[in-house]
Scaffold this active site. Structure first.
Site, PDB file in Angstrom:
ATOM      1  N   ARG A  84      -4.307   7.442  -7.524  1.00  0.00           N
ATOM      2  CA  ARG A  84      -6.503   7.488  -7.213  1.00  0.00           C
ATOM      3  C   ARG A  84      -6.893   8.795  -7.380  1.00  0.00           C
ATOM      4  NH1 ARG A  84      -8.082   2.626  -3.297  1.00  0.00           N
ATOM      5  NH2 ARG A  84      -6.903   0.592  -4.069  1.00  0.00           N
ATOM      6  N   ASP A 101      -6.863  -5.327   2.188  1.00  0.00           N
ATOM      7  CA  ASP A 101      -7.475  -4.898   0.551  1.00  0.00           C
ATOM      8  C   ASP A 101      -9.276  -5.115   1.062  1.00  0.00           C
ATOM      9  OD1 ASP A 101      -7.291  -3.806  -1.524  1.00  0.00           O
ATOM     10  OD2 ASP A 101      -7.566  -6.032  -2.701  1.00  0.00           O
ATOM     11  N   GLY A 102      -9.573  -4.131  -0.139  1.00  0.00           N
ATOM     12  CA  GLY A 102     -11.391  -4.508   0.125  1.00  0.00           C
ATOM     13  C   GLY A 102     -11.994  -3.337   1.059  1.00  0.00           C
ATOM     14  N   ASN A 103     -11.119  -2.376   1.564  1.00  0.00           N
ATOM     15  CA  ASN A 103     -11.521  -1.384   2.146  1.00  0.00           C
ATOM     16  C   ASN A 103     -12.779  -0.427   0.740  1.00  0.00           C
ATOM     17  OD1 ASN A 103     -10.106  -1.823   4.048  1.00  0.00           O
ATOM     18  ND2 ASN A 103      -9.269   0.630   3.615  1.00  0.00           N
ATOM     19  N   GLU A 107       4.982 -17.843   4.405  1.00  0.00           N
ATOM     20  CA  GLU A 107       4.292 -18.693   3.615  1.00  0.00           C
ATOM     21  C   GLU A 107       2.802 -17.416   3.231  1.00  0.00           C
ATOM     22  OE1 GLU A 107       3.532 -21.756   3.229  1.00  0.00           O
ATOM     23  OE2 GLU A 107       5.653 -21.607   4.196  1.00  0.00           O
ATOM     24  N   SER A 153       1.270  -7.096  -5.251  1.00  0.00           N
ATOM     25  CA  SER A 153       0.566  -5.917  -4.698  1.00  0.00           C
ATOM     26  C   SER A 153       2.131  -5.203  -5.299  1.00  0.00           C
ATOM     27  CB  SER A 153      -0.545  -5.522  -5.076  1.00  0.00           C
ATOM     28  OG  SER A 153      -1.584  -6.335  -5.698  1.00  0.00           O
ATOM     29  N   ASN A 198      -1.210   3.686  -5.432  1.00  0.00           N
ATOM     30  CA  ASN A 198      -2.076   4.188  -5.213  1.00  0.00           C
ATOM     31  C   ASN A 198      -2.468   6.222  -5.009  1.00  0.00           C
ATOM     32  OD1 ASN A 198      -2.090   2.337  -2.357  1.00  0.00           O
ATOM     33  ND2 ASN A 198      -3.572   2.110  -4.179  1.00  0.00           N
ATOM     34  N   TRP A 199      -0.858   6.784  -5.799  1.00  0.00           N
ATOM     35  CA  TRP A 199      -1.516   8.481  -5.978  1.00  0.00           C
ATOM     36  C   TRP A 199      -2.640   8.968  -6.671  1.00  0.00           C
ATOM     37  CZ3 TRP A 199       0.358  11.043  -1.954  1.00  0.00           C
ATOM     38  CH2 TRP A 199       2.075  11.229  -1.623  1.00  0.00           C
ATOM     39  N   SER A 215       0.102   2.260  -1.313  1.00  0.00           N
ATOM     40  CA  SER A 215       1.443   1.954  -2.188  1.00  0.00           C
ATOM     41  C   SER A 215       1.946   3.258  -3.013  1.00  0.00           C
ATOM     42  CB  SER A 215       0.501   1.017  -3.291  1.00  0.00           C
ATOM     43  OG  SER A 215      -0.151   1.553  -4.274  1.00  0.00           O
TER      44      SER A 215
HETATM   45  C1  IPE Z   1      -2.737  -3.119  -2.638  1.00  0.00           C
HETATM   46  O1  IPE Z   1      -3.911  -2.925  -2.362  1.00  0.00           O
HETATM   47  C2  IPE Z   1      -2.324  -1.841  -1.509  1.00  0.00           C
HETATM   48  C3  IPE Z   1      -2.654  -1.462   0.159  1.00  0.00           C
HETATM   49  C4  IPE Z   1      -3.130  -2.358   0.054  1.00  0.00           C
HETATM   50  C5  IPE Z   1      -2.641  -0.696   0.379  1.00  0.00           C
HETATM   51  P1  IPE Z   1      -4.758  -2.525  -4.305  1.00  0.00           P
HETATM   52  O2  IPE Z   1      -6.100  -2.104  -3.667  1.00  0.00           O
HETATM   53  O3  IPE Z   1      -3.985  -0.799  -4.405  1.00  0.00           O
HETATM   54  O4  IPE Z   1      -4.022  -3.526  -5.100  1.00  0.00           O
HETATM   55  P2  IPE Z   1      -4.701  -3.630  -6.607  1.00  0.00           P
HETATM   56  O5  IPE Z   1      -4.525  -2.556  -6.885  1.00  0.00           O
HETATM   57  O6  IPE Z   1      -5.365  -4.690  -6.701  1.00  0.00           O
HETATM   58  O7  IPE Z   1      -3.290  -4.773  -7.459  1.00  0.00           O
HETATM   59  C1  IPE Z   2      -7.660  -1.494   0.194  1.00  0.00           C
HETATM   60  O1  IPE Z   2      -8.025  -0.844   0.195  1.00  0.00           O
HETATM   61  C2  IPE Z   2      -6.458  -0.260   0.784  1.00  0.00           C
HETATM   62  C3  IPE Z   2      -5.740   1.002   0.290  1.00  0.00           C
HETATM   63  C4  IPE Z   2      -5.396   0.208  -1.004  1.00  0.00           C
HETATM   64  C5  IPE Z   2      -5.551   2.187   0.730  1.00  0.00           C
HETATM   65  P1  IPE Z   2      -8.904  -0.868  -1.359  1.00  0.00           P
HETATM   66  O2  IPE Z   2      -8.977   1.010  -1.487  1.00  0.00           O
HETATM   67  O3  IPE Z   2      -7.981  -0.891  -2.614  1.00  0.00           O
HETATM   68  O4  IPE Z   2     -10.238  -1.298  -1.570  1.00  0.00           O
HETATM   69  P2  IPE Z   2     -11.184  -1.570  -3.255  1.00  0.00           P
HETATM   70  O5  IPE Z   2     -10.081  -3.536  -2.955  1.00  0.00           O
HETATM   71  O6  IPE Z   2     -11.030  -1.221  -3.656  1.00  0.00           O
HETATM   72  O7  IPE Z   2     -12.232  -2.618  -2.320  1.00  0.00           O
HETATM   73 MG    MG Z   3      -7.960  -2.391  -3.817  1.00  0.00          MG
END
Ligand code: IPE
Ligand code: IPE
Ligand code: MG
Length: 241
Positions: A69, A18-20, A205, A194, A66-67, A63
């Protein structure tokens, strides 16, 4: 059990990458740039995990939620997956990586399914580490599909309700071929699962890192493994004397 520098090495590490998006935004870039940088992190962390002696690395890639988005972001992620398959497969083979995909393939495009078949078949001989991409994955969806399939087997007389055990459920999930994760890492500073591996992580863990996924590297992985190495897993029992 594998050890490195006398530290216990988790056999299976699963990562919520997470965090891209935030990584990109912090640099004044568009979110897709963060996903591109995320692929670099996958390459680094996979290599480091293999060097540590990890046998299975599961990466939460997309996930079922994620659709929701924006379409451009979703299309960009799918395209990036296909391009990365082409670009990375030779290196995966050279490193002895067996790549697998786990999730509901029925909602993925024909093109994505083609690249899934391609990466799985081309890397099928890899024996050093199994890399599992959770793609169009969520635990509730996985468990729901499993329950439906079991109900259908009961209706057909192939399964008796009294024969259902935790093991039969484990062996019916997408993850049936892999051991449960020993360590689940979430990057990006959020403290939640998530919808990731909820059944499989019953005794994993958990390790939460504030580092955004594109910045996660070999040292970050080492820190997580060291934290794991210092923990005592009791599985509901008492500490041995
Ligand atoms: C979880 O990250 C899904 C993936 C890393 C693929 P999300 O960014 O979608 O999760 P939430 O929305 O913060 O719970
Ligand atoms: C995780 O990074 C990658 C996917 C869920 C595909 P995010 O795209 O959720 O990055 P943030 O959480 O918005 O920074
Ligand atoms: Mg995220």
């Amino acid at each position: 059990m594998a050890t490195s520098n006398n530290i216990k090495i988790p056999r299976h590490i699963a990562i919520i990458m997470d965090g891209n998006g935030r990584w990109a935004q912090q640099r004044g870039l568009e979110r897709p740039e963060g996903h591109i940088a995320g692929v670099e992190a996958v390459r680094r962390v996979l290599k480091a995990a293999a060097q540590e002696g990890v046998e299975y690395l599961t990466l939460y890639t997309f996930s079922t939620e994620n659709w929701g988005r924006p379409k451009e972001e979703v299309d960009g992620i799918m395209e990036l997956f296909c391009k990365s398959v082409v670009a990375e497969t030779p290196e995966l083979k050279a490193q002895g990586v067996r790549a697998r995909i786990m999730g509901d393939r029925s909602a993925l495009s024909e093109k994505v399914n083609h690249y899934i078949d391609r990466i799985e078949s081309e890397t099928a001989e890899g024996e050093r580490i199994t890399l599992i991409f959770a793609l169009n994955y969520s635990s509730r969806h996985e468990i729901t599909e499993t329950f439906k399939a079991m109900a259908q087997r009961i209706e057909r007389g192939e399964l008796k309700a009294e024969d259902i055990t935790a093991d039969t459920i484990s062996h019916s999930l997408y993850s049936r071929d892999y051991p449960d994760p020993d360590l689940v890492i979430r990057t990006g500073g959020e403290y939640r699962l998530s919808n990731f591996l909820m059944w499989q992580s019953a005794y994993s863990e958990l390790y939460f890192s504030p580092t955004l996924w594109p910045d996660f590297d070999k040292e970050s992985l080492r820190e997580a493994i060291e934290a794991y190495g210092g923990r005592q897993r009791r599985f509901g029992l008492v500490e041995p004397k």
